[in-house]
Design a protein around this motif. Structure first.
Motif, PDB file in Angstrom:
ATOM      1  N   VAL A  58      71.437  -4.385   7.697  1.00  0.00           N
ATOM      2  CA  VAL A  58      72.435  -4.133   8.745  1.00  0.00           C
ATOM      3  C   VAL A  58      72.211  -5.071   9.935  1.00  0.00           C
ATOM      4  O   VAL A  58      73.156  -5.653  10.468  1.00  0.00           O
ATOM      5  N   VAL A  59      70.966  -5.253  10.340  1.00  0.00           N
ATOM      6  CA  VAL A  59      70.676  -6.142  11.467  1.00  0.00           C
ATOM      7  C   VAL A  59      70.961  -7.597  11.107  1.00  0.00           C
ATOM      8  O   VAL A  59      71.451  -8.373  11.932  1.00  0.00           O
ATOM      9  N   ALA A  60      70.714  -7.983   9.867  1.00  0.00           N
ATOM     10  CA  ALA A  60      70.928  -9.370   9.437  1.00  0.00           C
ATOM     11  C   ALA A  60      72.408  -9.717   9.266  1.00  0.00           C
ATOM     12  O   ALA A  60      72.768 -10.893   9.273  1.00  0.00           O
ATOM     13  N   ALA A  61      73.274  -8.737   9.159  1.00  0.00           N
ATOM     14  CA  ALA A  61      74.702  -8.963   8.921  1.00  0.00           C
ATOM     15  C   ALA A  61      75.437  -9.247  10.233  1.00  0.00           C
ATOM     16  O   ALA A  61      76.335  -8.507  10.644  1.00  0.00           O
TER      17      ALA A  61
ATOM     18  N   GLY B  81      67.073 -19.196   4.426  1.00  0.00           N
ATOM     19  CA  GLY B  81      67.805 -18.037   4.926  1.00  0.00           C
ATOM     20  C   GLY B  81      68.097 -17.987   6.404  1.00  0.00           C
ATOM     21  O   GLY B  81      68.723 -17.042   6.861  1.00  0.00           O
ATOM     22  N   SER B  82      67.682 -18.955   7.185  1.00  0.00           N
ATOM     23  CA  SER B  82      68.020 -18.904   8.607  1.00  0.00           C
ATOM     24  C   SER B  82      69.438 -19.421   8.816  1.00  0.00           C
ATOM     25  O   SER B  82      70.007 -20.090   7.953  1.00  0.00           O
TER      26      SER B  82
ATOM     27  N   GLU C 136      66.341 -16.164  12.376  1.00  0.00           N
ATOM     28  CA  GLU C 136      65.335 -16.364  11.335  1.00  0.00           C
ATOM     29  C   GLU C 136      65.103 -15.035  10.616  1.00  0.00           C
ATOM     30  O   GLU C 136      64.833 -14.031  11.261  1.00  0.00           O
ATOM     31  N   LEU C 137      65.212 -15.070   9.291  1.00  0.00           N
ATOM     32  CA  LEU C 137      65.084 -13.862   8.485  1.00  0.00           C
ATOM     33  C   LEU C 137      63.819 -13.898   7.640  1.00  0.00           C
ATOM     34  O   LEU C 137      63.531 -14.902   7.001  1.00  0.00           O
TER      35      LEU C 137
ATOM     36  N   ARG D 254      61.139  -8.750   9.085  1.00  0.00           N
ATOM     37  CA  ARG D 254      61.316  -9.223  10.455  1.00  0.00           C
ATOM     38  C   ARG D 254      62.572 -10.075  10.588  1.00  0.00           C
ATOM     39  O   ARG D 254      62.923 -10.837   9.700  1.00  0.00           O
ATOM     40  N   ILE D 255      63.230  -9.940  11.759  1.00  0.00           N
ATOM     41  CA  ILE D 255      64.347 -10.800  12.145  1.00  0.00           C
ATOM     42  C   ILE D 255      64.086 -11.249  13.581  1.00  0.00           C
ATOM     43  O   ILE D 255      63.777 -10.423  14.442  1.00  0.00           O
ATOM     44  N   LYS D 256      64.198 -12.552  13.788  1.00  0.00           N
ATOM     45  CA  LYS D 256      64.023 -13.092  15.136  1.00  0.00           C
ATOM     46  C   LYS D 256      65.249 -13.924  15.489  1.00  0.00           C
ATOM     47  O   LYS D 256      65.669 -14.776  14.714  1.00  0.00           O
ATOM     48  N   THR D 257      65.835 -13.644  16.650  1.00  0.00           N
ATOM     49  CA  THR D 257      66.956 -14.441  17.126  1.00  0.00           C
ATOM     50  C   THR D 257      66.576 -15.071  18.463  1.00  0.00           C
ATOM     51  O   THR D 257      65.964 -14.421  19.308  1.00  0.00           O
TER      52      THR D 257
END
Length: 158
Positions: A18-21, A44-45, A66-67, A72-75
């Motif tokens: 959900v966060v990556a979408a 995948g970034s 970055e996935l 972890r997800i970093k924006t």
């Protein structure tokens, strides 16, 4: 900088997805009016453009995302006239009970404009909490109710 730690009744993979979408953010994330993917990179970034605001304060910016699924997800903002800097880190840690995770969110930002900084200072303390709330609500729409953990029953199993 603001951090938020919460236990969620969703699997790390579910919250991660959900966060990556990012392309769907405009439909459920607080203050997000437009969200689109600009370019994809190896591993995948990607870069995404987001338009955030309310009433007369609407601005867009580009973030590099970055996935590391499902952990972890970093924006990080990469192009912006709105932010001096903006970093979001989401960490999804498995909980001992299947279908649950411990969620850690870090939000660190500084607006370039003194007006935006003044407005943000009024609600900064609740930003991370409200953002997590938006994502949790969207998870419920997609996956149904959260898996509940009764503390007493968990202690018996441990």
């Amino acid at each position: 900088m603001k951090t938020e730690k919460r236990h969620r009744g969703f699997a790390p993979e579910q919250l991660f997805d959900v966060v990556a979408a990012v392309v769907f953010y405009h439909g459920f994330v607080l203050w997000c009016q437009r969200s689109e993917i600009l370019s994809h990179y190896p591993y995948g970034s990607f870069d995404a453009e987001l338009e955030n605001g309310f009433k007369f304060l609407v601005e867009s910016y580009v973030s590099h995302v970055e996935l590391e699924r499902p952990k972890r997800i970093k924006t990080t903002v990469s192009q912006s006239t709105l932010f001096d800097h903006l970093i979001n880190i989401w960490e999804f840690n498995p909980y001992p009970i299947t279908g649950n995770c411990n969620l850690y969110v870090l939000v660190d930002f500084k607006f370039q404009s003194p007006l935006h900084r003044q407005i943000a200072s009024m609600f900064f303390k609740e930003v991370a909490s409200r953002i997590v709330g938006s994502f949790t609500k969207h998870c419920r729409l997609i996956y149904g109710p959260e898996v509940q953990v009764l503390e007493r029953s968990y202690r018996k199993m441990a």
